[in-house]
Design a protein around this motif. Structure first.
Motif, mmCIF file in Angstrom:
data_model
loop_
_atom_site.group_PDB
_atom_site.id
_atom_site.type_symbol
_atom_site.label_atom_id
_atom_site.label_comp_id
_atom_site.label_asym_id
_atom_site.label_seq_id
_atom_site.Cartn_x
_atom_site.Cartn_y
_atom_site.Cartn_z
ATOM 1 N N VAL A 150 -6.602 0.252 -5.693
ATOM 2 C CA VAL A 150 -5.693 1.396 -5.819
ATOM 3 C C VAL A 150 -6.474 2.706 -5.712
ATOM 4 N N ALA A 154 -1.639 -0.246 -10.498
ATOM 5 C CA ALA A 154 -2.295 -1.550 -10.351
ATOM 6 C C ALA A 154 -1.535 -2.634 -11.104
ATOM 7 N N ARG A 168 0.825 -1.202 0.000
ATOM 8 C CA ARG A 168 0.000 0.000 0.000
ATOM 9 C C ARG A 168 0.862 1.257 0.000
ATOM 10 N N ALA A 222 2.320 1.831 -3.354
ATOM 11 C CA ALA A 222 1.303 2.354 -4.262
ATOM 12 C C ALA A 222 1.081 3.844 -4.034
ATOM 13 N N GLY A 241 -3.392 5.507 -11.767
ATOM 14 C CA GLY A 241 -3.878 4.383 -10.983
ATOM 15 C C GLY A 241 -3.753 3.059 -11.708
#
Length: 262
Positions: free
Chosen positions: A36, A26, A9, A12, A22
């Motif tokens: 995401v 992903a 996380r 990301a 995004g």
């Protein structure tokens, strides 16, 4: 349902904060696109950058398409003659750009640009003495203009985020046009020279940009450097707030991509 580690996380979010899309995040991390988007929304809401529930209308929050050339132009207008505020009783802040009535064409272009950047939001014009305020309301203004903050622009740091710099790098002339259309102009200068014992007058065009913020002037000159435009500082009354472009080749470049106000 698959669980994803805190490390995934955080990776990301780091990518998203640096401007990655995004869908790209992903794919790179093998995480569902919806997950995401949820992480991004919760992160921005936690930081107060994306208040309340919303429909998919924000490039930064949910990856909605952004008209990048229009955004680069609007960014220049915002840094020059724009500000974001929120009035009591209004659910969303508003972006207001104040433009002189001497240049109705720029007012029309600015309003069209607001519509292109915020296609789901209504725009309006408010008449003031000698000018109009062009306005748009959106909960996501701070998402797209993170340079907003308390006080005047020259009293706080103005630094582009990586995703904004990428847009400026891709559409530098649009930023320059926005800055000139707000805080700049094309003028005709003149000087005299002695030729054969006779003093003659010569006229030449010059682009002039004036802004009190050191950071905004630096953004302008850095962009000119990248475009190969020669510029100089001009100090007036002891204040170095002016940037001049007067070399013939550089003026020709500016004429081809910016031109006089209209």
């Amino acid at each position: 349902m698959n669980a994803h580690s805190t490390e995934v996380r955080q990776k990301a979010l780091a990518l998203l904060r640096n401007g990655a899309k995004g869908a790209e995040v992903a794919r790179r991390l093998s995480v569902p696109r919806g997950t995401v988007s949820y992480w991004l929304h919760m992160d921005r809401a936690k930081r107060g950058e994306c208040p309340g529930a919303h429909t998919p209308t924000c490039h930064r929050c949910d990856g909605s398409p952004l008209d990048e050339p229009a955004y680069a132009y609007l960014l220049g207008l915002y840094l020059g003659d724009g500000h974001i505020s929120q009035y009591a009783g209004h659910r969303a802040p508003n972006l207001m750009i104040t433009l002189d009535d001497a240049w109705p064409g720029i007012q029309d272009e600015a309003e069209e640009t607001l519509r292109r950047v915020f296609p789901g939001n209504a725009t309006c014009r408010v008449r003031k003495p000698g000018c109009h305020n062009l306005k748009v309301y959106s909960k996501h203004l701070i998402c797209l203009f993170p340079q907003h903050g308390p006080g005047r622009k020259h009293e706080r740091a103005i630094v582009l985020e990586p995703w904004q710099q990428s847009i400026v790098d891709a559409h530098p002339w649009q930023l320059v046009r926005g800055l000139i259309h707000s805080d700049g102009c094309r003028i005709t200068n003149w000087t005299t020279r002695m030729v054969g014992g006779e003093r003659k007058r010569y006229e030449y065009p010059r682009y002039w940009f004036t802004n009190v913020s050191d950071d905004i002037r630096r953004l302008y000159t850095d962009t000119l450097d990248a475009l190969g435009v020669t510029w100089t500082h001009c100090t007036r009354a002891g204040k170095p707030y002016n940037i001049s472009v007067a070399r013939r080749a550089s003026v020709a470049l500016m004429d081809a991509h910016v031109g006089p106000k209209y």
